[in-house]
Each structure stands twice: as C-alpha cells, then as structure tokens.
Design a protein around this motif. Sequence first.
Motif, PDB file in Angstrom:
ATOM      1  N   LEU A 140       0.877  -1.167   0.000  1.00  0.00           N
ATOM      2  CA  LEU A 140       0.000   0.000   0.000  1.00  0.00           C
ATOM      3  C   LEU A 140       0.912   1.213   0.000  1.00  0.00           C
ATOM      4  CD1 LEU A 140      -1.825  -2.307   1.106  1.00  0.00           C
ATOM      5  CD2 LEU A 140      -2.948  -0.588   2.526  1.00  0.00           C
ATOM      6  N   LEU A 141       0.859   2.006  -1.059  1.00  0.00           N
ATOM      7  CA  LEU A 141       1.683   3.205  -1.153  1.00  0.00           C
ATOM      8  C   LEU A 141       0.923   4.371  -0.527  1.00  0.00           C
ATOM      9  CD1 LEU A 141       2.875   2.859  -4.880  1.00  0.00           C
ATOM     10  CD2 LEU A 141       3.762   1.732  -2.827  1.00  0.00           C
ATOM     11  N   LEU A 142       1.573   5.080   0.384  1.00  0.00           N
ATOM     12  CA  LEU A 142       0.909   6.140   1.151  1.00  0.00           C
ATOM     13  C   LEU A 142       1.597   7.482   0.945  1.00  0.00           C
ATOM     14  CD1 LEU A 142       0.558   4.222   4.553  1.00  0.00           C
ATOM     15  CD2 LEU A 142      -0.977   4.147   2.583  1.00  0.00           C
ATOM     16  N   ASP A 143       0.791   8.554   0.976  1.00  0.00           N
ATOM     17  CA  ASP A 143       1.373   9.894   0.915  1.00  0.00           C
ATOM     18  C   ASP A 143       1.701  10.369   2.328  1.00  0.00           C
ATOM     19  OD1 ASP A 143      -0.997  10.738   2.109  1.00  0.00           O
ATOM     20  OD2 ASP A 143      -1.811  11.665   0.294  1.00  0.00           O
ATOM     21  N   ARG A 144       2.046  11.633   2.465  1.00  0.00           N
ATOM     22  CA  ARG A 144       2.474  12.156   3.770  1.00  0.00           C
ATOM     23  C   ARG A 144       1.356  12.153   4.811  1.00  0.00           C
ATOM     24  NH1 ARG A 144       7.450  14.212   3.693  1.00  0.00           N
ATOM     25  NH2 ARG A 144       8.396  14.745   1.692  1.00  0.00           N
ATOM     26  N   ARG A 145       0.106  12.112   4.353  1.00  0.00           N
ATOM     27  CA  ARG A 145      -1.026  12.065   5.276  1.00  0.00           C
ATOM     28  C   ARG A 145      -1.548  10.638   5.463  1.00  0.00           C
ATOM     29  NH1 ARG A 145      -4.683  17.280   3.310  1.00  0.00           N
ATOM     30  NH2 ARG A 145      -3.066  18.879   3.610  1.00  0.00           N
ATOM     31  N   ASN A 146      -0.752   9.677   5.020  1.00  0.00           N
ATOM     32  CA  ASN A 146      -1.116   8.254   5.115  1.00  0.00           C
ATOM     33  C   ASN A 146      -2.360   7.905   4.295  1.00  0.00           C
ATOM     34  OD1 ASN A 146       1.081   7.793   6.701  1.00  0.00           O
ATOM     35  ND2 ASN A 146      -0.047   7.356   8.579  1.00  0.00           N
ATOM     36  N   VAL A 174       9.091   4.378  -4.780  1.00  0.00           N
ATOM     37  CA  VAL A 174      10.010   5.415  -5.252  1.00  0.00           C
ATOM     38  C   VAL A 174       9.407   6.109  -6.475  1.00  0.00           C
ATOM     39  CG1 VAL A 174      12.270   5.832  -6.289  1.00  0.00           C
ATOM     40  CG2 VAL A 174      12.065   4.281  -4.337  1.00  0.00           C
ATOM     41  N   GLY A 175       8.856   5.320  -7.391  1.00  0.00           N
ATOM     42  CA  GLY A 175       8.267   5.889  -8.605  1.00  0.00           C
ATOM     43  C   GLY A 175       7.093   6.810  -8.321  1.00  0.00           C
ATOM     44  N   ARG A 176       6.304   6.485  -7.318  1.00  0.00           N
ATOM     45  CA  ARG A 176       5.139   7.306  -6.971  1.00  0.00           C
ATOM     46  C   ARG A 176       5.462   8.357  -5.921  1.00  0.00           C
ATOM     47  NH1 ARG A 176      -0.140   5.881  -8.043  1.00  0.00           N
ATOM     48  NH2 ARG A 176      -0.448   7.984  -7.237  1.00  0.00           N
ATOM     49  N   MET A 177       6.717   8.418  -5.508  1.00  0.00           N
ATOM     50  CA  MET A 177       7.164   9.362  -4.462  1.00  0.00           C
ATOM     51  C   MET A 177       6.339   9.193  -3.191  1.00  0.00           C
ATOM     52  SD  MET A 177       7.914  12.761  -6.805  1.00  0.00           S
ATOM     53  CE  MET A 177       8.726  13.613  -5.447  1.00  0.00           C
ATOM     54  N   ALA A 178       6.107   7.943  -2.831  1.00  0.00           N
ATOM     55  CA  ALA A 178       5.355   7.644  -1.606  1.00  0.00           C
ATOM     56  C   ALA A 178       6.202   7.964  -0.383  1.00  0.00           C
ATOM     57  CB  ALA A 178       4.946   6.178  -1.593  1.00  0.00           C
ATOM     58  N   SER A 179       5.546   8.390   0.685  1.00  0.00           N
ATOM     59  CA  SER A 179       6.245   8.690   1.932  1.00  0.00           C
ATOM     60  C   SER A 179       6.355   7.474   2.831  1.00  0.00           C
ATOM     61  CB  SER A 179       5.515   9.802   2.690  1.00  0.00           C
ATOM     62  OG  SER A 179       5.527  11.008   1.945  1.00  0.00           O
ATOM     63  N   ALA A 180       5.445   6.531   2.648  1.00  0.00           N
ATOM     64  CA  ALA A 180       5.441   5.334   3.500  1.00  0.00           C
ATOM     65  C   ALA A 180       4.737   4.202   2.755  1.00  0.00           C
ATOM     66  CB  ALA A 180       4.730   5.623   4.822  1.00  0.00           C
ATOM     67  N   VAL A 206      12.660  -2.899   6.644  1.00  0.00           N
ATOM     68  CA  VAL A 206      12.769  -1.757   7.561  1.00  0.00           C
ATOM     69  C   VAL A 206      14.071  -1.011   7.314  1.00  0.00           C
ATOM     70  CG1 VAL A 206      13.067  -1.090   9.973  1.00  0.00           C
ATOM     71  CG2 VAL A 206      11.278  -2.713   9.360  1.00  0.00           C
ATOM     72  N   GLN A 207      15.162  -1.758   7.176  1.00  0.00           N
ATOM     73  CA  GLN A 207      16.466  -1.140   6.944  1.00  0.00           C
ATOM     74  C   GLN A 207      16.509  -0.427   5.594  1.00  0.00           C
ATOM     75  OE1 GLN A 207      18.878  -0.893   9.244  1.00  0.00           O
ATOM     76  NE2 GLN A 207      17.380  -1.914  10.594  1.00  0.00           N
ATOM     77  N   ALA A 208      15.946  -1.058   4.567  1.00  0.00           N
ATOM     78  CA  ALA A 208      15.927  -0.437   3.244  1.00  0.00           C
ATOM     79  C   ALA A 208      15.090   0.833   3.248  1.00  0.00           C
ATOM     80  CB  ALA A 208      15.374  -1.426   2.222  1.00  0.00           C
ATOM     81  N   GLY A 209      13.991   0.809   3.966  1.00  0.00           N
ATOM     82  CA  GLY A 209      13.137   1.986   4.054  1.00  0.00           C
ATOM     83  C   GLY A 209      13.849   3.168   4.672  1.00  0.00           C
ATOM     84  N   LYS A 210      14.694   2.901   5.657  1.00  0.00           N
ATOM     85  CA  LYS A 210      15.453   3.983   6.296  1.00  0.00           C
ATOM     86  C   LYS A 210      16.414   4.620   5.305  1.00  0.00           C
ATOM     87  CE  LYS A 210      15.185   2.110  10.998  1.00  0.00           C
ATOM     88  NZ  LYS A 210      15.947   1.485  12.128  1.00  0.00           N
ATOM     89  N   LEU A 211      17.053   3.794   4.478  1.00  0.00           N
ATOM     90  CA  LEU A 211      17.999   4.316   3.490  1.00  0.00           C
ATOM     91  C   LEU A 211      17.299   5.143   2.424  1.00  0.00           C
ATOM     92  CD1 LEU A 211      20.274   1.165   2.986  1.00  0.00           C
ATOM     93  CD2 LEU A 211      20.861   3.271   4.215  1.00  0.00           C
ATOM     94  N   LEU A 212      16.069   4.733   2.073  1.00  0.00           N
ATOM     95  CA  LEU A 212      15.321   5.413   1.015  1.00  0.00           C
ATOM     96  C   LEU A 212      14.431   6.533   1.533  1.00  0.00           C
ATOM     97  CD1 LEU A 212      14.243   2.216  -0.961  1.00  0.00           C
ATOM     98  CD2 LEU A 212      15.906   3.926  -1.721  1.00  0.00           C
ATOM     99  N   ILE A 214      11.703   6.118   3.147  1.00  0.00           N
ATOM    100  CA  ILE A 214      10.315   5.675   2.974  1.00  0.00           C
ATOM    101  C   ILE A 214       9.991   4.734   4.126  1.00  0.00           C
ATOM    102  CG2 ILE A 214       8.674   4.423   1.511  1.00  0.00           C
ATOM    103  CD1 ILE A 214      10.383   5.176  -0.901  1.00  0.00           C
ATOM    104  N   ASP A 215       9.118   5.155   5.000  1.00  0.00           N
ATOM    105  CA  ASP A 215       8.833   4.367   6.197  1.00  0.00           C
ATOM    106  C   ASP A 215       8.048   3.093   5.873  1.00  0.00           C
ATOM    107  OD1 ASP A 215      10.076   6.177   7.872  1.00  0.00           O
ATOM    108  OD2 ASP A 215       8.238   7.313   8.240  1.00  0.00           O
ATOM    109  N   LEU A 216       8.488   1.984   6.436  1.00  0.00           N
ATOM    110  CA  LEU A 216       7.674   0.773   6.418  1.00  0.00           C
ATOM    111  C   LEU A 216       6.815   0.824   7.676  1.00  0.00           C
ATOM    112  CD1 LEU A 216       6.921  -2.035   5.265  1.00  0.00           C
ATOM    113  CD2 LEU A 216       8.726  -2.989   6.715  1.00  0.00           C
TER     114      LEU A 216
END
Length: 239
Positions: A140-146, A174-180, A206-212, A214-216
């Motif tokens: 589920l790709l989420l924006d800054r407001r979830n 990454v393609g959709r510029m999702a925040s989480a 979780v680790q990959a999300g921190k690098l990118l 993008i929160d899991l």
Amino acid sequence: MDTTNSLLLQTISTYEQPKLKSMPLREQPAYRVAQNATACNLTELMAAVIGGQKQIEIAQTLLARFDGDIRRLYQAHPAELAKVKGINQTTAIRIKAALNLGLRLNLPNEERPVINSPADAAALVQYEMGLLEKEHLRTLLLDRRNRVLEIVEIYQGSVSSSQVRVGEVFQAAVGRMASAIVVCHNHPSGDPTPSPDDVAVTRAMVQAGKLLDIDLLDHLVIGQAGKWVSLKERGLGFT
C-alpha cells in the motif's frame, strides 16, 4: 405399443422440462432474491445471476463442479467456468463480476482511504487476499497524510528472505514518491502466524526503508476467515 411410447415421451418431456417452469413464482430464484437475498441458498443466488430457463440446473451443475466451495468459484478463471454446459463466456464473466462485487462491499467508500492503524490496512486487502491460492505480496503506497495512493502487487510465490528482493518492494514507492508503505502478504494455509522468513524479510525492508527515506509502517500477514497479524504490533522485525 402406441400407449407405451406415448407414456415414454411424456416421461422424457417431463424430465427435460426446466425446473423453473414448474415452480410457483414465489419459489423462483429471481423472486426469492428480490424478496430477501440473504435468505437464499447458493443455488438460488447463482441461478439468479445465470438467468435463462435452465438457470437452476446450470447453477446446480456449476456448484457441483466446484464442490459447493464459493472460494474455488472465486478463484476459477472465466474459461474454467465456461466449461460447464450452459455457461458461455459472457455468463462466466458475469459470474466473476458478481463474486467480485461482493468483495467490494467490505472496502471503504473513500476515494483515497486513510491508514491510521493496521486494521485500516487489513480492511483494504484481507477479503480478497484471504481467497488467493498462492502467496502474493502487495504494498500500500501512502502519501504524507497516510492516504492510499495505490495498491501494488509486487510478487507471487513463496515470500521468503531468499526469494524476495527488497528493492522490488520499494520500486513502485520510489516511482510514486510515496512517503510510507504497508506491506501485505497472504498465507494460503489460512494461518496468519508469521514465519521466521516473514520476520527476516520485514527486518530487511525496515532497513531499506530507512535508506530510502520511505517508512515501512507495517507488514501484515493475511490468513483466511478475516484473520490477519501485524508484525509491527508483535514487535517482529521492527526495532
């Protein structure tokens, strides 16, 4: 001899007569559905979708082919349904559409649902994913407001630490510029208990999300009959 033949022809004619034709109106599937659909059995519901003079016989044959299992009917391809005598491609597609419409009743009405809890995420996918025969992994790709931007299917097959490429999980985000993101995958066995591989995959994501950046937010395991597990709530893979 003539009398015998006459009786035989009458018997055959009666046997071939569609059941619908001999039924009182109040017992016919369409009437029953119109009065109280929840009180109808599977044959009546399916007959109402199929339509036609032999709808009852065809519905009975179709249900027998799948042992009366509505899950198997949902999973079947229209081409498989069309193998049943009396069901053409158009009717098969209508049956698939009806089954999928039923699932949509459980989805929120908002155009872009907001994820405030694991239960919100589970509600979007659990009914459909709980019916799948193979393991599927979706995000589920989420924006800054979830708010949900999109639900993307990433993978089909065994969700194991040796087979899932974490980069593929985040590619759409990454393609959709999702925040989480919220990751969901199903256990076809019906038991949503996380496996060691589920935990290992979660830890890597979780680790990959921190690098990118993008929160899991969570990783859900979907079982059957509305059962699901949040790895975040259980503290598995999240530190």
